[in-house]
Design a protein around this motif. Structure first.
Motif, PDB file in Angstrom:
ATOM      1  N   GLY A  80      67.550  72.284  40.446  1.00 21.88           N
ATOM      2  CA  GLY A  80      67.938  71.754  39.145  1.00 21.88           C
ATOM      3  C   GLY A  80      69.051  70.729  39.169  1.00 21.88           C
ATOM      4  O   GLY A  80      69.530  70.299  38.124  1.00 21.88           O
ATOM      5  N   HIS A  81      69.488  70.304  40.352  1.00 21.61           N
ATOM      6  CA  HIS A  81      70.576  69.340  40.476  1.00 21.61           C
ATOM      7  C   HIS A  81      70.072  68.055  41.141  1.00 21.61           C
ATOM      8  O   HIS A  81      69.377  68.110  42.147  1.00 21.61           O
TER       9      HIS A  81
ATOM     10  N   THR B 230      78.523  66.814  45.695  1.00 27.55           N
ATOM     11  CA  THR B 230      79.376  66.532  46.848  1.00 27.55           C
ATOM     12  C   THR B 230      78.676  67.077  48.086  1.00 27.55           C
ATOM     13  O   THR B 230      77.722  67.862  47.982  1.00 27.55           O
ATOM     14  N   ALA B 231      79.149  66.705  49.254  1.00 29.69           N
ATOM     15  CA  ALA B 231      78.550  67.193  50.503  1.00 29.69           C
ATOM     16  C   ALA B 231      78.604  68.714  50.562  1.00 29.69           C
ATOM     17  O   ALA B 231      77.630  69.369  50.963  1.00 29.69           O
TER      18      ALA B 231
ATOM     19  N   GLU C 263      78.768  70.842  47.991  1.00 27.39           N
ATOM     20  CA  GLU C 263      77.837  71.385  46.994  1.00 27.39           C
ATOM     21  C   GLU C 263      76.396  71.274  47.476  1.00 27.39           C
ATOM     22  O   GLU C 263      75.614  72.213  47.325  1.00 27.39           O
ATOM     23  N   LEU C 264      76.057  70.150  48.080  1.00 29.31           N
ATOM     24  CA  LEU C 264      74.709  69.951  48.596  1.00 29.31           C
ATOM     25  C   LEU C 264      74.400  70.961  49.690  1.00 29.31           C
ATOM     26  O   LEU C 264      73.320  71.556  49.709  1.00 29.31           O
ATOM     27  N   THR C 265      75.352  71.201  50.572  1.00 34.32           N
ATOM     28  CA  THR C 265      75.170  72.189  51.634  1.00 34.32           C
ATOM     29  C   THR C 265      74.961  73.573  51.048  1.00 34.32           C
ATOM     30  O   THR C 265      74.058  74.305  51.458  1.00 34.32           O
ATOM     31  N   GLU C 266      75.755  73.935  50.053  1.00 30.68           N
ATOM     32  CA  GLU C 266      75.635  75.263  49.433  1.00 30.68           C
ATOM     33  C   GLU C 266      74.281  75.426  48.750  1.00 30.68           C
ATOM     34  O   GLU C 266      73.611  76.443  48.915  1.00 30.68           O
ATOM     35  N   VAL C 267      73.842  74.408  48.005  1.00 30.24           N
ATOM     36  CA  VAL C 267      72.554  74.477  47.312  1.00 30.24           C
ATOM     37  C   VAL C 267      71.422  74.523  48.333  1.00 30.24           C
ATOM     38  O   VAL C 267      70.487  75.310  48.214  1.00 30.24           O
TER      39      VAL C 267
END
Length: 170
Positions: free
Chosen positions: A6-7, A13-14, A16-20
């Motif tokens: 959904g993002h 951010t890098a 956030e992208l890694t976590e998702v």
């Protein structure tokens, strides 16, 4: 736009992208790493990015789904390449991510292991979005859509039946 959970990934951010990515994507690569001094069961249990740490029963169930429950106490060096690949599949089954990326998941498999891997893949990919990279026709023939790449360019696209009828690169 590439959306992940959904993002729009360009807005993340890098970190956030890694976590998702870790939460939503299960990866099964041709090249993989198993910890040599851990058993098959322990190798399944130590894989990262589960929703919660699996218990032994859950890990054994994942090994059973890939046909390795009877090899749970074996070390990686006691297993064939195809059996080791099935440990990686058991990790992905346990993770249960909505998106699965398979890169040459049957590359090291002899015909018997390939059959067992294909059974495990059917379980792993059911109801999920799957990106499968493969050279073996048998690996991709059941896909909803196949993209044939030749020299870095899309050569053709369609179902197995459509591509066979074209008699092109596929």
């Amino acid at each position: 736009t590439v959306m992940l959970d959904g993002h729009d990934i360009s807005d993340l951010t890098a970190d956030e992208l890694t976590e998702v990515r870790c939460r939503t994507i299960g990866l099964v690569f041709q090249q993989f790493h198993l910890i040599g001094h851990l058993t098959a069961l322990e190798n399944v249990m130590v894989a990262q990015y589960y929703h919660s740490m699996p218990d032994e029963k859950e890990a054994l169930e994942a090994l059973d789904r890939v046909g390795l429950a009877d090899r749970a106490t074996h070390l990686p060096r006691q297993l064939s390449g195809g059996e080791q690949q099935r440990i990686v599949l058991a990790r992905a089954i346990l993770k249960d991510a909505p998106i699965v990326v398979l890169d040459e998941a049957t590359a090291f498999a002899d015909p018997e292991n390939e059959h067992l891997i294909r059974k495990a893949l059917a379980h792993l990919t059911h109801g999920k979005t799957v990106l499968m990279i493969a050279h073996r026709l048998t690996t991709v023939q059941d896909a909803d859509s196949i993209v044939v790449v030749d020299n870095g360019q899309i050569a053709e696209q369609g179902t197995h039946k459509e591509l066979m009828a074209k008699r092109g690169h596929y």
